[in-house]
Design a protein around this motif. Sequence first.
Motif, PDB file in Angstrom:
ATOM      1  N   SER A   1       0.856  -1.185   0.000  1.00 25.56           N
ATOM      2  CA  SER A   1       0.000   0.000   0.000  1.00 25.56           C
ATOM      3  C   SER A   1       0.891   1.234   0.000  1.00 25.56           C
ATOM      4  CB  SER A   1      -0.873   0.031   1.250  1.00 25.56           C
ATOM      5  OG  SER A   1      -1.756  -1.053   1.270  1.00 25.56           O
ATOM      6  N   ARG A   2       0.466   2.240  -0.741  1.00 26.90           N
ATOM      7  CA  ARG A   2       1.135   3.527  -0.737  1.00 26.90           C
ATOM      8  C   ARG A   2       0.165   4.570  -1.244  1.00 26.90           C
ATOM      9  NH1 ARG A   2       5.951   2.426  -4.836  1.00 26.90           N
ATOM     10  NH2 ARG A   2       4.783   1.156  -6.223  1.00 26.90           N
ATOM     11  N   PRO A   3       0.347   5.812  -0.920  1.00 28.84           N
ATOM     12  CA  PRO A   3       1.420   6.342  -0.094  1.00 28.84           C
ATOM     13  C   PRO A   3       1.253   5.883   1.354  1.00 28.84           C
ATOM     14  CG  PRO A   3      -0.181   8.058  -0.548  1.00 28.84           C
ATOM     15  CD  PRO A   3      -0.609   6.843  -1.327  1.00 28.84           C
ATOM     16  N   VAL A   4       2.341   5.936   2.081  1.00 25.86           N
ATOM     17  CA  VAL A   4       2.353   5.476   3.461  1.00 25.86           C
ATOM     18  C   VAL A   4       2.268   6.679   4.391  1.00 25.86           C
ATOM     19  CG1 VAL A   4       3.616   4.152   5.192  1.00 25.86           C
ATOM     20  CG2 VAL A   4       3.845   3.568   2.769  1.00 25.86           C
ATOM     21  N   VAL A   5       1.365   6.597   5.355  1.00 27.43           N
ATOM     22  CA  VAL A   5       1.299   7.619   6.393  1.00 27.43           C
ATOM     23  C   VAL A   5       2.434   7.317   7.364  1.00 27.43           C
ATOM     24  CG1 VAL A   5      -0.081   8.592   8.271  1.00 27.43           C
ATOM     25  CG2 VAL A   5      -1.193   7.894   6.132  1.00 27.43           C
ATOM     26  N   THR A   6       3.279   8.289   7.612  1.00 32.19           N
ATOM     27  CA  THR A   6       4.437   8.098   8.485  1.00 32.19           C
ATOM     28  C   THR A   6       4.447   9.149   9.588  1.00 32.19           C
ATOM     29  OG1 THR A   6       5.863   9.537   7.145  1.00 32.19           O
ATOM     30  CG2 THR A   6       5.836   7.185   6.585  1.00 32.19           C
ATOM     31  N   VAL A   7       5.267   8.883  10.578  1.00 35.90           N
ATOM     32  CA  VAL A   7       5.515   9.853  11.641  1.00 35.90           C
ATOM     33  C   VAL A   7       7.022   9.971  11.819  1.00 35.90           C
ATOM     34  CG1 VAL A   7       3.319   9.481  12.833  1.00 35.90           C
ATOM     35  CG2 VAL A   7       5.279   8.066  13.435  1.00 35.90           C
ATOM     36  N   GLN A   8       7.439  11.041  12.505  1.00 33.54           N
ATOM     37  CA  GLN A   8       8.855  11.230  12.776  1.00 33.54           C
ATOM     38  C   GLN A   8       9.113  11.049  14.267  1.00 33.54           C
ATOM     39  OE1 GLN A   8      10.112  14.878  10.650  1.00 33.54           O
ATOM     40  NE2 GLN A   8      10.943  13.354   9.228  1.00 33.54           N
ATOM     41  N   PRO A   9      10.345  10.701  14.625  1.00 32.24           N
ATOM     42  CA  PRO A   9      10.664  10.410  16.031  1.00 32.24           C
ATOM     43  C   PRO A   9      10.326  11.547  16.995  1.00 32.24           C
ATOM     44  CG  PRO A   9      12.500   9.799  14.611  1.00 32.24           C
ATOM     45  CD  PRO A   9      11.510  10.523  13.757  1.00 32.24           C
ATOM     46  N   GLN A  10      10.474  12.780  16.561  1.00 32.12           N
ATOM     47  CA  GLN A  10      10.246  13.927  17.450  1.00 32.12           C
ATOM     48  C   GLN A  10       8.791  14.390  17.506  1.00 32.12           C
ATOM     49  OE1 GLN A  10      12.650  15.126  19.494  1.00 32.12           O
ATOM     50  NE2 GLN A  10      13.833  13.396  18.688  1.00 32.12           N
TER      51      GLN A  10
END
Length: 191
Positions: free
Chosen positions: A8-17
Amino acid sequence: MHARDILSRPVVTVQPQMPLRSAVALLTAHGYAALPVVDDDDRVVGLLSESAALAASSHLETALVEAVMTVPVEVVNPGTDTSTIASRMLAGGLRSMPVVEAGVLVGIVARRDLLRALIRDDTTVEAKIRALLDEYAGSRRQWEIDSIDGEVTIRGIFADDSEERIVATLARTVDGVHGVETSDTGALRHR
């Protein structure tokens, strides 16, 4: 079948901060089991799962994603066979796995993607073709569609040779279709 065929894409992502509260809002809004945690170069550095977020719920207001993300992360490449992915998911109790190429996130495979691939059968092919043809013809159900192992037959009334070619071409765009045969069942073409 490989990861590239079902990811699946696009992928919902998060960042470490990112604040955990914001990440949990993304997780729940989209109904995902986990979100890949990526750095500024889209390299996967962790995974934020529902269970990790739930375990940290008492610190929801103050925690950052990096404090609760799972590391290291099990990833696959686009060429990984789906049976290998399924085995790794089952063995590790994973609900999804990021797909990376040259270290960069290109998609994600969830259990539902694997299950969808299992049922990608003739009924699914027929339903996808029917949806395309309904959109093309304005929901005039004028064609019967049969698929056997990706070999599709479309029977019905075609306005002319051009429409018959268009219908066959539309059917060929559906994943899993290997061949298309059309059959005009109308006694006379409409003029």
